[in-house]
Design an enzyme around this catalytic site. Structure first.
Site, short mmCIF file in Angstrom:
data_model
loop_
_atom_site.label_atom_id
_atom_site.label_comp_id
_atom_site.label_asym_id
_atom_site.label_seq_id
_atom_site.Cartn_x
_atom_site.Cartn_y
_atom_site.Cartn_z
N LYS A 37 33.00 36.06 45.26
CA LYS A 37 31.73 35.92 44.57
C LYS A 37 30.62 35.37 45.46
O LYS A 37 29.44 35.43 45.11
CB LYS A 37 31.89 35.05 43.33
CG LYS A 37 32.84 35.62 42.29
CD LYS A 37 32.36 36.96 41.74
CE LYS A 37 33.22 37.43 40.58
NZ LYS A 37 32.76 38.70 39.99
N SER A 86 43.94 36.31 39.47
CA SER A 86 43.44 37.68 39.60
C SER A 86 43.94 38.33 40.89
O SER A 86 44.20 39.53 40.93
CB SER A 86 41.91 37.70 39.53
OG SER A 86 41.34 36.80 40.44
#
Length: 328
Positions: A47, A287
């Site tokens: 991110k 994830s």
């Protein structure tokens, strides 16, 4: 010749790719699994890429000016990346965070000087989530209309609809994979999340070789809220995109880019993350475990013998130490 960086913005991207050689041997895999370790970004997640991209895109467009406050809603890692980039550029930062994220994420955002607000603490969002059974996209729309529209000198990032999100993956993540593998990649495996990674990276790779297969990961049915199971242990950062109303699919998700969707349950993601920590010495989040689990099952298919699978691993396992991930 030496090189001294002047800002963390110069450290984003160019993350390494690692072949899981011990893991491959343990599972007797006939295909290679290469993993892109995004925890090598300055704030340990993929991110960081979109945080920098969306902030600098807004600056160029005049949407973000000195003295403004950057605002976002997030499950954690985007908030951390934005908080860090905001700090380095001198902006204030406020984030509305989903309640069920690990406490480390709240702590890190606060360490960077960011303000954190749980979604349940905002009455507008809380009401929408209760009415829609957790429709995060609808909650963001309400927040924007009823709260943020009344404020001045703010920039709402909105990663789920911001085109700078998938754009940075097409500009950096995809090219890095292509260059580091010398173009020898057959299958890309990536989590959906907000859609940016799989869409942008997949788009670039398919432009180089249309035969590359893109596999998009979404949670399995047992890892999603339902009437029978209202509070399941979800895979953080992985969101459904098929079988849900189109208005709930992030605008940043290119539904034409993937060739296969693969569903992973939280327990399967945990299993893979725990295993690869012991086999190859990488500590990853849930994830990332989902990406490895999916890549493993795909590698076991007879038609994929001899092929190269690249799985994008979004973040570090250090942000999950307070969660059940590493409790065995």
């Amino acid at each position: 010749m030496g090189k001294i960086n002047k800002s963390i913005t110069e450290l984003v991207g160019k993350t390494p790719i690692l072949e899981l050689t011990n893991y491959e041997k343990k599972h007797d895999l006939k295909a290679k699994i290469l993993v892109k370790l995004e925890y090598f970004n300055p704030n340990q997640s993929i991110k960081d890429r979109i945080a920098l991209s969306m902030i600098e895109d807004a600056e160029k467009k005049g949407l973000l000016k000195p003295g403004y406050t950057i605002v976002e809603t997030t499950s954690g890692n985007t908030g951390i990346g934005l908080a860090a980039i905001a700090a380095s550029k001198g902006y204030k930062f406020r984030v509305y965070v989903q309640d069920n994220v690990s406490k480390e994420r709240f702590q890190v955002i606060k360490a960077f000087g960011g303000e954190t607000i749980k979604l349940s603490e905002n009455p507008v969002i809380k009401e929408v989530l209760e009415k829609t059974n957790g429709d995060f996209v609808a909650a963001i729309a309400e927040l924007r209309e009823k709260v943020l529209s009344k404020e001045e000198n703010i920039y709402f990032v909105d990663q789920t609809a911001n085109p700078a999100n998938p754009a940075i993956h097409e500009q950096t993540t995809g090219p890095e994979i292509w260059e580091d593998t010398d173009g020898n990649v057959d299958i890309l495996v990536a989590n959906v999340g907000t859609g940016g990674t799989v869409s942008g990276t997949g788009r670039f790779l398919k432009k180089q070789n249309p035969n590359i297969k893109v596999v998009a990961i979404q949670p399995g049915p047992n890892s999603l809220p339902s009437d029978e199971n209202p509070s399941p242990e979800e895979i953080t950062g992985v969101h459904p995109f098929e079988g849900v109303p189109v208005e709930r699919v992030p605008a940043t998700m290119d539904l034409s880019i993937y060739d296969e969707k693969y569903e992973v349950e939280t327990s399967e993601a945990f299993q893979a993350a725990r295993e690869v920590a012991k086999s190859d010495g990488i500590l990853i989040g849930t994830s990332s475990g989902a990406a490895i689990y999916a890549a493993t099952q795909i590698a076991k298919r007879e038609e994929n013998a001899g092929k190269t699978i690249v799985a994008v691993l979004p973040d570090t396992g250090l942000r999950y130490l307070s969660t059940p991930l590493f409790e065995e």
